[in-house]
Scaffold this motif. Structure first.
Motif, PDB file in Angstrom:
ATOM      1  N   ASN A  18       0.824  -1.212   0.000  1.00 27.98           N
ATOM      2  CA  ASN A  18       0.000   0.000   0.000  1.00 27.98           C
ATOM      3  C   ASN A  18       0.858   1.262   0.000  1.00 27.98           C
ATOM      4  N   PHE A  19       1.897   1.264   0.814  1.00 26.86           N
ATOM      5  CA  PHE A  19       2.773   2.436   0.868  1.00 26.86           C
ATOM      6  C   PHE A  19       3.486   2.642  -0.467  1.00 26.86           C
ATOM      7  N   LYS A  20       3.872   1.558  -1.136  1.00 31.45           N
ATOM      8  CA  LYS A  20       4.565   1.674  -2.413  1.00 31.45           C
ATOM      9  C   LYS A  20       3.653   2.276  -3.473  1.00 31.45           C
ATOM     10  N   ILE A  21       2.425   1.759  -3.548  1.00 27.20           N
ATOM     11  CA  ILE A  21       1.480   2.280  -4.544  1.00 27.20           C
ATOM     12  C   ILE A  21       1.179   3.747  -4.279  1.00 27.20           C
ATOM     13  N   GLU A  22       0.894   4.081  -3.036  1.00 28.19           N
ATOM     14  CA  GLU A  22       0.545   5.462  -2.709  1.00 28.19           C
ATOM     15  C   GLU A  22       1.730   6.404  -2.915  1.00 28.19           C
ATOM     16  N   GLY A  23       2.957   5.913  -2.668  1.00 30.35           N
ATOM     17  CA  GLY A  23       4.130   6.759  -2.910  1.00 30.35           C
ATOM     18  C   GLY A  23       4.288   7.113  -4.372  1.00 30.35           C
ATOM     19  N   PHE A  24       4.113   6.123  -5.264  1.00 28.80           N
ATOM     20  CA  PHE A  24       4.233   6.413  -6.695  1.00 28.80           C
ATOM     21  C   PHE A  24       3.063   7.265  -7.184  1.00 28.80           C
ATOM     22  N   PHE A  25       1.883   7.023  -6.622  1.00 29.11           N
ATOM     23  CA  PHE A  25       0.730   7.835  -7.006  1.00 29.11           C
ATOM     24  C   PHE A  25       0.968   9.308  -6.700  1.00 29.11           C
ATOM     25  N   GLU A  26       1.569   9.615  -5.568  1.00 29.46           N
ATOM     26  CA  GLU A  26       1.837  11.006  -5.212  1.00 29.46           C
ATOM     27  C   GLU A  26       2.785  11.663  -6.215  1.00 29.46           C
ATOM     28  N   VAL A  27       3.781  10.916  -6.673  1.00 31.37           N
ATOM     29  CA  VAL A  27       4.717  11.465  -7.662  1.00 31.37           C
ATOM     30  C   VAL A  27       4.001  11.696  -8.992  1.00 31.37           C
ATOM     31  N   CYS A  28       3.186  10.719  -9.408  1.00 31.85           N
ATOM     32  CA  CYS A  28       2.438  10.878 -10.656  1.00 31.85           C
ATOM     33  C   CYS A  28       1.449  12.037 -10.569  1.00 31.85           C
ATOM     34  N   LYS A  29       0.803  12.176  -9.426  1.00 34.46           N
ATOM     35  CA  LYS A  29      -0.157  13.271  -9.265  1.00 34.46           C
ATOM     36  C   LYS A  29       0.543  14.619  -9.370  1.00 34.46           C
ATOM     37  N   ALA A  30       1.746  14.710  -8.779  1.00 33.18           N
ATOM     38  CA  ALA A  30       2.485  15.969  -8.825  1.00 33.18           C
ATOM     39  C   ALA A  30       2.936  16.304 -10.247  1.00 33.18           C
TER      40      ALA A  30
END
Length: 818
Positions: A698-710
């Motif tokens: 979960n932390f891995k997915i959410e970490g990459f999502f934050e970068v993609c969102k930015a």
């Protein structure tokens, strides 16, 4: 299987608790939780350990902090203790024969304090009665009669001797050397001249008479001494009779009351005898004259402490057996101590009334709960605890005595038999440490109760969770939770263990979230905590701890840390890692690159070469060679050189969750097919190309999502995870909504072939009957590249060998060249 078929729908990205399954408006309507939430295995172990009474079956409660170990055992013992018989009181009394060896007496619960009070009353009465008896006319008359009788006998003896001596011309006289017979003449003593003037016959006759009288004087003196001894015995018997009369009718009822306890009766007899032998102590004491004029010294009062009773353990009022939790198990706190009183001159003294109990004494006959770590770090505590269990007795000793050069005289109280069940609480690490390194541990703590940090999610457990929330809110006077708030808490419990089918049993974190949600509900003046308040509490808790995460996100946004979320690239992929900083965990993407070239070096792990990788990561990289060999070396040897690197990594890499990522990158480098940079990858791989589960998904997915969102969501981005990790998905609402809207994707794969197809858009290709792969597939391109590299290496090897042979100088000895 097509790429779309491997996509996970939003409904499978988290488990959502339906609040409608709860049949209450708020937790204020619910009763308190009875028993323990989950932990069936641990409860069965505890029930067995508490039920068996044989020696050595003490308990060790193993589990992570916050799993309810302490609260569970306290609640169980609180109920169990009431059903068991109350143990005895223990008192210490003076040993009149050996005062440095106080005697321990066991009495039925409540009688210890009674005996203490009765002895105080006894001494108070005796101190009043004996002085009066000693001053009574009857006592004085009896004493005078005895003395008078003694004097009369003496006078009669001396009178008869004096009369006989006078008749024979002698007189009884007292000198510095005692009584002597002296010859007389005309009622005066002979002078030396007169004695010498006597004839030899007269002197001989006078000396014989004197010798005879002296022998009779010695007989009289011997009789006087016997009379004196008889008088003393008579006076002692008079005092004894007085003492018996004064004390007997007070002690006799106590003898009758405690007649079933021979030790108490023996103590009462010793008290009576000591009082009789020390009647003078009960007389009023005279003022001690002061050696310095004007200085008034305090009156010296005799001590009657020797008759007191030290109530050591008082179980009066105890309902059942005692349950004692000792938070600070130092040696003195566990095993008792001897206190000292400083006297004038700096001298420290002690007596049996200063013996103080420890937690083991207070829990004797019941249960003692201690923290394993605290016992181990406190000097002498663990060794002394083992001795107590081994010998089944509690002995009060000075632990420093063995380290002194000079032995100091001190008391040694009589040991008390140990009949207590000891329960230690500690982490699994301490349990295994003791089990393997402490030989005596297995003898004395035979029962392990293992508390799990997660429990299976069942309808019954969900109801118990609601009862737990209700109990916690009532006990701490917090705002109640409505159904949506309880549902959010349960979802958070599933998120803590990253499992859709289990819930966390680390109730310390759950309790903290209950308090925080109640706080935010109170700030909004809401009558109950809802899902919104639980969500806010989680967000605020994260905000208080995620400064480093936000700083790293800024580095991604600024381009300081290079990560692409769009486009394609050969030999480059986004891996995912997890960082834990104290109480905060988050994921971050890392760029992984691979380069291949001609050579025989094989796989070069740059992280390993510079000692930035751990052994598990190194193992994952070595597995890649096994995969390539099994996949492409069935008809030719492998001959290549390749390097793999985590770019911009300076803190080290550990774990095998990036092994599939590295393999994808390597396949891209061999095949020349670019990888989509908008997809990040996690998952370990085995030598057969099967994708294996990893942690922190979960932390891995959410970490990459934050970068993609930015950087901007394009609808083509997502994360590739192992299929076996699907049940571990408990993603936050923002990621789930992005997937539902098609702006982000989660793919789950079981094999490398499935994953490489998603990353490149080119099928991996299956091995055909003729031993080749379909033309144009990834595996075909990799196989052809490896074959080309092998052929090139052969050409270079042949050419190099010819060149080498051509340039060799002739042998020095004229022999043939090799």
């Amino acid at each position: 299987m097509s790429t779309d078929e491997l996509k996970l729908p939003a409904e499978r990205l988290r488990w959502v608790c339906d609040p409608e399954q709860f049949d209450f408006a708020t937790t204020a309507d619910l009763p308190e939780l009875e028993g323990t939430l989950g932990q069936i295995r641990a409860l069965a172990s505890i029930d067995f350990g508490l039920g068996i009474r044989e020696s050595g079956f003490n308990l060790f409660l193993a589990g992570e902090p916050g799993t309810g170990r302490t609260s569970t055992i306290k609640n169980i013992l609180k109920k169990r203790a009431k059903t068991e018989p109350t143990p005895s009181d223990w008192v210490y009394v003076n040993n009149f024969k050996s005062p440095d060896l106080p005697i321990a007496l066991a009495l039925p619960a409540g009688q210890g304090a009674e005996l203490e009070e009765e002895m105080q009353e006894l001494i108070s009465n005796v101190r009043t009665i004996i002085p009066k008896a000693l001053d009574s006319k009857e006592y004085e008359a009896n004493k005078a009669a005895i003395v008078e009788e003694y004097q009369e006998k003496n006078n009669e003896l001396f009178g008869g001797l004096e009369g006989e001596a006078q008749g024979k011309g002698f007189a009884l006289q007292r000198t510095v050397s005692g009584l002597v017979m002296v010859p007389q003449k005309e009622e005066r003593n002979y002078t030396q001249e007169e004695y010498e003037a006597l004839s030899a016959e007269e002197r001989e006759k006078l000396d014989a008479t004197g010798q005879e009288l002296t022998e009779k004087l010695n007989d009289v003196l011997r009789q006087v001494r016997e009379n004196e001894k008889g008088t003393k015995d008579a006076l002692a018997q008079l005092d004894r009779d007085l003492g018996l009369a004064a004390v007997g009718h007070h002690i006799d009822p106590l003898r009758e009351k405690y007649g079933a306890n021979p030790q108490v009766v023996e103590f009462l007899d010793a008290v009576q005898e000591d009082i009789i032998l020390n009647l003078e102590d009960f007389k009023p004491q005279q003022q001690v004259p002061s050696p310095i004029p004007g200085l008034k010294l305090p009156r010296q009062e005799p001590s009657f402490e020797r008759y007191q009773v030290n109530v050591f353990v008082d179980n009066h009022g105890c309902e059942g057996v005692p349950v004692v939790f000792e938070p600070n198990p130092t040696y003195n706190n566990l095993f008792g101590r001897l206190e000292h009183v400083m006297q004038m001159g700096g001298v420290a003294t002690t007596n049996f009334t200063l013996i103080k109990p420890g937690a083991l004494h207070k829990a004797n006959g019941g249960y003692l709960i201690i923290d394993a770590r605290e016992v181990l770090i406190n000097p002498f505590s663990w060794d002394a605890l083992k001795r107590c269990i081994r010998n089944a007795e509690i002995k009060i000793e000075d632990p420093l005595e063995q380290y002194r050069f000079i032995t100091i005289a001190s008391m040694k109280p009589e040991p008390i038999p140990l009949q207590s069940k000891i329960i230690m609480i500690g982490s699994p690490w301490i349990y295994y440490l003791l089990f393997h390194l402490e030989p005596d541990y297995r003898k004395f703590f035979k029962v392990k109760a293992d508390f799990d940090s997660r429990i299976a999610r069942t309808p019954e457990v969900l109801k118990d969770y609601a009862l737990f929330v209700a109990t916690h809110c009532k006990n701490e006077k917090l705002l109640p939770f409505d159904r949506s708030g309880v549902a959010a808490l349960v979802e958070y419990a599933a998120r803590l263990v990253e499992d859709q089918g289990k819930l966390s049993s680390q109730f310390m974190e759950i309790s903290d979230l209950i308090r925080e949600a109640s706080f935010w509900a109170g700030k909004e003046e809401n009558g109950a905590a809802t899902r919104a308040h639980v969500t806010r509490a989680i967000e605020q808790k994260t905000y208080r701890s995620n400064r480093i995460e936000e700083r790293m996100q800024e580095l991604f946004d600024e381009g300081t840390i290079l990560v692409d979320t769009a486009g394609e690239m050969v030999g480059q992929i986004n891996g995912l890692s997890v960082i834990t900083l104290a109480d905060h965990t988050f994921g971050r993407p890392s760029r992984v690159t691979a380069r291949v070239w001609l050579g025989r070096a094989g796989m070069v792990n740059i992280e390993r070469e510079v000692k930035l990788s751990g052994p598990i990561h190194d193992k994952g990289v070595l597995i890649l060679t096994g995969y390539l060999g099994g996949k492409f070396a069935h008809d030719k040897p492998l001959s290549f050189s390749a390097s793999i690197c985590f770019e911009q990594n300076y803190e080290g890499v550990e774990g095998d969750s990036a092994s599939s990522t590295e393999l994808y990158c390597l396949l891209s480098a061999f095949s020349g097919v670019p990888i989509r940079q908008g997809i990040a990858v996690t998952g370990s791989v085995n030598q057969h190309g099967m994708i294996q589960p990893i942690g922190g998904v979960n932390f891995k997915i959410e970490g990459f999502f934050e970068v993609c969102k930015a950087k901007g969501l394009t609808g083509e981005q997502g994360v590739l995870i192992p299929k076996s990790n699907e049940r571990h998905l408990m993603l936050n609402d923002e990621v789930v909504e992005a997937v539902r809207a098609g702006r982000f994707h989660i793919w789950s794969v079981e094999t490398i072939d499935e994953g490489i197809g998603i990353l490149t858009g080119v099928p991996a290709g299956q091995l055909q009957e003729d031993g080749t792969y379909p033309e144009g597939s990834i595996n075909y391109r990799v196989d052809q590249r490896l074959r080309e590299m092998l052929e090139s290496m052969k050409k270079f090897a042949v050419g190099g060998e010819k060149e080498e042979r051509k340039e060799l100088p002739p042998p020095a000895d004229g022999g043939a060249a090799p």
